[in-house]
Design an enzyme around this catalytic site. Structure first.
Site, PDB file in Angstrom:
ATOM      1  CD  GLU A 226       4.690   6.129  -0.317  1.00  0.00           C
ATOM      2  OE1 GLU A 226       5.841   5.674  -0.149  1.00  0.00           O
ATOM      3  OE2 GLU A 226       3.831   6.114   0.585  1.00  0.00           O
ATOM      4  NE  ARG A 304       8.107   2.088   7.334  1.00  0.00           N
ATOM      5  CZ  ARG A 304       7.834   0.788   7.522  1.00  0.00           C
ATOM      6  NH1 ARG A 304       8.695   0.008   8.159  1.00  0.00           N
ATOM      7  NH2 ARG A 304       6.734   0.257   7.057  1.00  0.00           N
ATOM      8  CD  GLU A 704      10.727   0.571   2.244  1.00  0.00           C
ATOM      9  OE1 GLU A 704       9.847  -0.253   2.570  1.00  0.00           O
ATOM     10  OE2 GLU A 704      10.681   1.760   2.558  1.00  0.00           O
TER      11      GLU A 704
HETATM   12  N1  MTE Z   1      14.212  -1.339  -6.805  1.00  0.00           N
HETATM   13  C1  MTE Z   1      14.321  -0.726  -8.003  1.00  0.00           C
HETATM   14  N2  MTE Z   1      15.048  -1.314  -8.963  1.00  0.00           N
HETATM   15  N3  MTE Z   1      13.729   0.470  -8.239  1.00  0.00           N
HETATM   16  C2  MTE Z   1      12.997   1.117  -7.279  1.00  0.00           C
HETATM   17  O1  MTE Z   1      12.460   2.195  -7.519  1.00  0.00           O
HETATM   18  N4  MTE Z   1      12.163   1.068  -4.957  1.00  0.00           N
HETATM   19  C3  MTE Z   1      12.395   0.546  -3.614  1.00  0.00           C
HETATM   20  C4  MTE Z   1      12.462  -0.978  -3.628  1.00  0.00           C
HETATM   21  N5  MTE Z   1      13.373  -1.423  -4.637  1.00  0.00           N
HETATM   22  C5  MTE Z   1      12.879   0.492  -5.999  1.00  0.00           C
HETATM   23  C6  MTE Z   1      13.494  -0.768  -5.820  1.00  0.00           C
HETATM   24  C7  MTE Z   1      11.385   0.947  -2.653  1.00  0.00           C
HETATM   25  S1  MTE Z   1      11.519   2.451  -1.918  1.00  0.00           S
HETATM   26  C8  MTE Z   1      10.354   0.124  -2.304  1.00  0.00           C
HETATM   27  S2  MTE Z   1       9.229   0.567  -1.121  1.00  0.00           S
HETATM   28  C9  MTE Z   1      10.165  -1.182  -2.943  1.00  0.00           C
HETATM   29  O2  MTE Z   1      11.157  -1.468  -3.921  1.00  0.00           O
HETATM   30  C10 MTE Z   1       8.788  -1.207  -3.595  1.00  0.00           C
HETATM   31  O3  MTE Z   1       8.539  -2.371  -4.284  1.00  0.00           O
HETATM   32  P1  MTE Z   1       8.037  -3.718  -3.558  1.00  0.00           P
HETATM   33  O4  MTE Z   1       7.020  -3.319  -2.557  1.00  0.00           O
HETATM   34  O5  MTE Z   1       7.491  -4.496  -4.679  1.00  0.00           O
HETATM   35  O6  MTE Z   1       9.246  -4.316  -2.928  1.00  0.00           O
HETATM   36  N1  HPA Z   2       6.126   2.907   4.269  1.00  0.00           N
HETATM   37  C1  HPA Z   2       6.245   3.388   3.030  1.00  0.00           C
HETATM   38  N2  HPA Z   2       5.401   4.210   2.486  1.00  0.00           N
HETATM   39  C2  HPA Z   2       4.359   4.587   3.224  1.00  0.00           C
HETATM   40  C3  HPA Z   2       4.183   4.128   4.516  1.00  0.00           C
HETATM   41  C4  HPA Z   2       5.116   3.242   5.071  1.00  0.00           C
HETATM   42  O1  HPA Z   2       5.024   2.775   6.210  1.00  0.00           O
HETATM   43  N3  HPA Z   2       3.075   4.696   4.998  1.00  0.00           N
HETATM   44  C5  HPA Z   2       2.611   5.488   4.006  1.00  0.00           C
HETATM   45  N4  HPA Z   2       3.375   5.417   2.933  1.00  0.00           N
HETATM   46 MO1  MOS Z   3       9.373   2.929  -0.677  1.00  0.00          MO
HETATM   47  S1  MOS Z   3      10.235   4.511   0.308  1.00  0.00           S
HETATM   48  O1  MOS Z   3       8.219   2.671   0.614  1.00  0.00           O
HETATM   49  O2  MOS Z   3       8.522   3.758  -1.881  1.00  0.00           O
END
Ligand code: MTE
Ligand code: HPA
Ligand code: MOS
Length: 749
Positions: A226, A304, A704
């Site tokens: 990120e 958070r 998550e």
């Molecule tokens: N799933 C896979 N296969 N690989 C990843 O890197 N990242 C996770 C989750 N699932 C991840 C994953 C995290 S930390 C987040 S915030 C979300 O996917 C981000 O994607 P989304 O917002 O489309 O769910």
């Molecule tokens: N979640 C995940 N990533 C973030 C957030 C949050 O609330 N705020 C800034 N980056």
């Molecule tokens: Mo997920 S820790 O919000 O990239």
């Protein structure tokens, strides 16, 4: 729809950073990092390294044309150490050469003289010495100090929870190529292309419009990309800009593990107060977050933690406080759950402590305090459409918890070497970036005049399946075949000012923007169709036009061609910003989340009391997906998240020594769950609900939340230990590695 990447992943055809065809003359970059955790840099001697075979140049802080600063939230992090180093692994110089091998040879010739300074690795020690990233924050609801005297039971305790290595399969990397007039294109394995663009602009001292960031996909991010994909992209951009050559970096695993930050370890103190009927009426918690040597995302992660300090429970009097503590470790960063899991761990530990002291099953306290509609959380949000009881009851009933509990008790009464443990883990996770201004996204859709469609959004595919969901949205909205739609790379020239794909909100935000763009285009096409079918209701199904539900001879392709000949705009750019959310940091009150995701898991473990090793027999989950738009992908997220959470709670042990050196620096010393440590059974039941309007197609965010089911793994093992060694006083210190379990099994009561 199966994941659109599935076939290419299996065949090895998917393109990751290191698969990009290299331009002739591409140079390699290798970061040179500090070998002490805190010191003044007395001198850096690059001379013999610069003269080494195949070396083009070596860059340090003084070569930076713009600002030597990459701090996103707080400007406290230099790209290259300047005068001082604050953690082992901090980059001091960038070696650029003809090959990685040349760079590694040259690295051995760099001489740095340090004057060492005192090292702090512990969060509480940092707090005691007032070394903080920012002032502490507190969330307050009701008045805890007034109710302690009215509590029938009050318990206090302390918890420790360690960090976690992201271990994305694709390590950090970036590839920069110069374009015309000092502009530059950078391929970056990042969750946040705009974050990269912003920092490249700052460090190079050029406007953002000269910088194109392109991201095809990541081999995993999990939060680790990120913000922390940025420095590597900035470094290759800097080198490329100064040398006018393509420059690439793809990190080795051990370099990545040593130089990048991880999930934040936390230490916490809690005090919990209950009435005789087991209602929790007061909870105080102080979190000590180990932020590492710079802010990175720590302030947002800490926020958070506070938001989720009471997990899925309604507690009328809360005082939650958190310190972000500055230590001489690599800056810790986002990791699936983003501080939420660490917040929840403490309240779960507090409930377990209360239950053990009262000699009851923690599940009784958990259930008695689950949130219901109308409850106010410590940050002022009033909950609606809660599903906490619903998922709990479904889980208990569908998976016959009472029978399972009896079976476990019988097992434990009749076995001495093996003991089983059972834990129930409810979750409640807020969806939206906690920073309200980040909750927006855009989509750009082109329909070419042959009827094929290309979609660009700000969403980054990292294995979570967001591109498949976007493809579903486009094909379903238009009524066309998946083969007619292509999801393009995430590119800052096509979609600007994006938030990172994070906070589980990628599909919601980008999907809603995409839906808006597709609907705008569809309206125009329907108007064209209405020229032939006056006043009829037009629909498109499988690329055929229907008028008043009757199939016509007109195809999607013909309709698009006709629109094109009539000079109708076939491109659309839409913007979506989550409505209803707001938050006032000065009051620490508001409505920060679009909605919450709920779920309940029951975890059963069998512990070998001779060896301290354990196996998870089953995890039974009832999860609130809303109306899942892709059950295969969403179930995959539950399985992956759960196992990642179990890994964090059990095997994965990050060890820094007191000199700030990462001891668990490779996969030989850092254990992650493999196929054998995955629960033998994972059963996922979808809760039957209406879903939420702010979720894309009422399909709730899923990325998550499931990680937090893993918390139950810790408490299940603890119960098994207690079954063997009932009167022992156990600390709460995750991960519960087999070594720690073995010590607890034979600890004297
Ligand atoms: N799933 C896979 N296969 N690989 C990843 O890197 N990242 C996770 C989750 N699932 C991840 C994953 C995290 S930390 C987040 S915030 C979300 O996917 C981000 O994607 P989304 O917002 O489309 O769910
Ligand atoms: N979640 C995940 N990533 C973030 C957030 C949050 O609330 N705020 C800034 N980056
Ligand atoms: Mo997920 S820790 O919000 O990239």
């Amino acid at each position: 729809m199966i994941n659109i990447d599935a076939h290419n992943h299996v065949k090895g055809k998917s393109i990751y950073l290191d698969d990009i065809q290299e331009l002739q003359g591409t140079l390699y970059a290798l970061p040179f990092d500090a070998t002490v955790a805190h010191a003044k840099i007395v001198s850096i001697n690059l001379e013999s390294a610069l003269n080494a075979h195949g070396i083009e140049t070596i860059l340090t802080a003084k070569d930076i044309p713009g600002e030597n600063q990459i701090g996103g939230i707080i400007p406290d992090e230099p790209l290259f150490a300047d005068g001082e180093v604050h953690f082992r692994g901090q980059v001091i110089a960038l070696i650029i050469g003809k090959s990685e091998h040349h760079c590694r040879q040259a690295a051995k010739l760099i001489k740095v003289v340090y004057e060492e300074l005192p090292i702090i690795t512990d969060a509480r020690e940092a707090q005691a010495k007032n070394k903080l990233i920012m002032p502490p924050r507190s969330f307050t609801l009701g008045n805890t100090s007034e109710v302690w005297s009215t509590c029938d039971y009050v318990f206090e305790g302390k918890t420790e929870v360690n960090g976690q290595e992201h271990l994305y399969i694709e390590t950090q990397g970036a590839y920069a190529r110069p374009k015309e007039d000092g502009s530059i294109i950078i391929s970056s394995s990042t969750q946040g292309p705009t974050a990269v663009q912003r920092m490249v602009a700052r460090v190079l001292g050029i406007p953002m419009h000269k910088i194109e960031i392109d991201t095809v996909r990541l081999g995993g991010g999990f939060g680790g990309k990120e913000d922390q994909a940025t420095p590597w992209a900035v470094m290759v951009a800097l080198a490329s800009q100064l040398l006018h050559k393509p420059v690439k970096m793809a990190m080795h695993r051990m370099d990545d593990m040593r130089m990048t930050g991880k999930r934040h370890p936390y230490s916490a103190d809690f005090k919990i107060g209950l009435t005789k009927d087991l209602k929790i009426i007061a909870y105080e918690v102080t979190h000590y977050q180990n932020a590492g040597a710079a802010a990175d995302l720590s302030p947002a992660v800490m926020e958070r933690t506070l938001f989720h300090s009471t997990n899925a429970y309604y507690i009328p009097n809360v005082l939650a406080k958190a310190y972000s503590c500055k230590t001489n470790l690599p800056p810790n960063t986002a990791f699936r759950g983003f501080g939420g899991p660490q917040g929840k761990f403490v309240i779960e530990a507090a409930i377990v402590k209360a239950a053990e002291s009262l000699g009851i099953n923690p599940a009784v306290i958990q259930k008695a305090n689950l949130v219901v509609d109308g409850n106010e959380l410590s940050y002022g949000q009033i909950l609606q459409q809660t599903e906490a009881h619903h998922t709990w009851d479904e889980c208990m009933n569908s998976f016959q918890y009472n029978l399972q509990k009896e079976r476990v008790e019988t097992f434990n009464a009749t076995n001495s070497r093996f003991k089983k443990g059972l834990a129930v883990q409810p979750i409640c996770f807020g969806i939206s970036f906690t920073n309200t201004m980040m909750n927006h996204a855009r989509a750009l859709v082109h329909i070419y005049h042959d009827g094929s469609v290309v979609v660009s959004t700000g969403a980054v595919e990292m294995g979570q399946g967001v591109n498949t969901k976007l493809l579903q949205i486009a094909t379903e909205t238009f009524g066309i075949k998946p083969s007619s739609v292509r999801i393009e790379s995430t590119n800052t020239l096509r979609v600007a000012n994006t938030s990172p794909t994070a906070a589980s909100a990628g599909a919601d935000l980008n999907g809603k923007a995409l839906q808006m763009a597709c609907n705008a285009l569809l309206d125009r096409l329907k108007a064209v169709a209405n020229q032939d079918f006056e006043n009829a209701t037009i629909a498109i199904n499988d690329e055929v036009i229907y008028a008043n539900d009757l199939k016509t001879e007109v195809t999607w392709h013909q309709l698009v061609t006709k629109a094109f000949t009539q000079r109708v705009a076939l491109s659309e750019n839409s913007h979506y910003a989550t409505p209803t959310i707001h938050y006032d940091k000065t009051k620490e009150k508001g409505h920060p989340f679009a909605y919450h995701v709920y779920g309940t898991a029951i975890i059963e473990v069998t512990l070998d009391c001779l060896k301290g090793v354990y196996n998870f027999d089953s995890v039974n989950i009832v999860h609130d997906f809303g109306k899942s738009m892709n059950a295969t992908i969403d179930n995959g997220q539950i399985e992956g998240g759960l196992v990642q959470g179990i890994g964090w709670m059990t095997l994965e042990e990050i060890i820094y020594n007191d000199q700030g050196r990462l001891v668990s620096n490779a996969l030989s010393t850092y254990k992650v769950p493999d196929i054998y440590s995955v629960p033998k059974q994972i059963n996922i039941k979808h809760l039957d609900t209406a879903g939420h309007e702010l979720a894309i197609n009422k399909s709730k965010a899923v990325g998550e939340p499931p990680l937090m089911y893993g918390l139950g793994a810790y408490f299940a093992i603890r119960n098994a230990v207690k079954a063997f060694n009932p009167n022992v006083d156990l600390a709460v210190n995750a991960p519960y590695t087999p070594e720690k379990v073995l010590m607890d099994l034979y600890k004297k009561a």
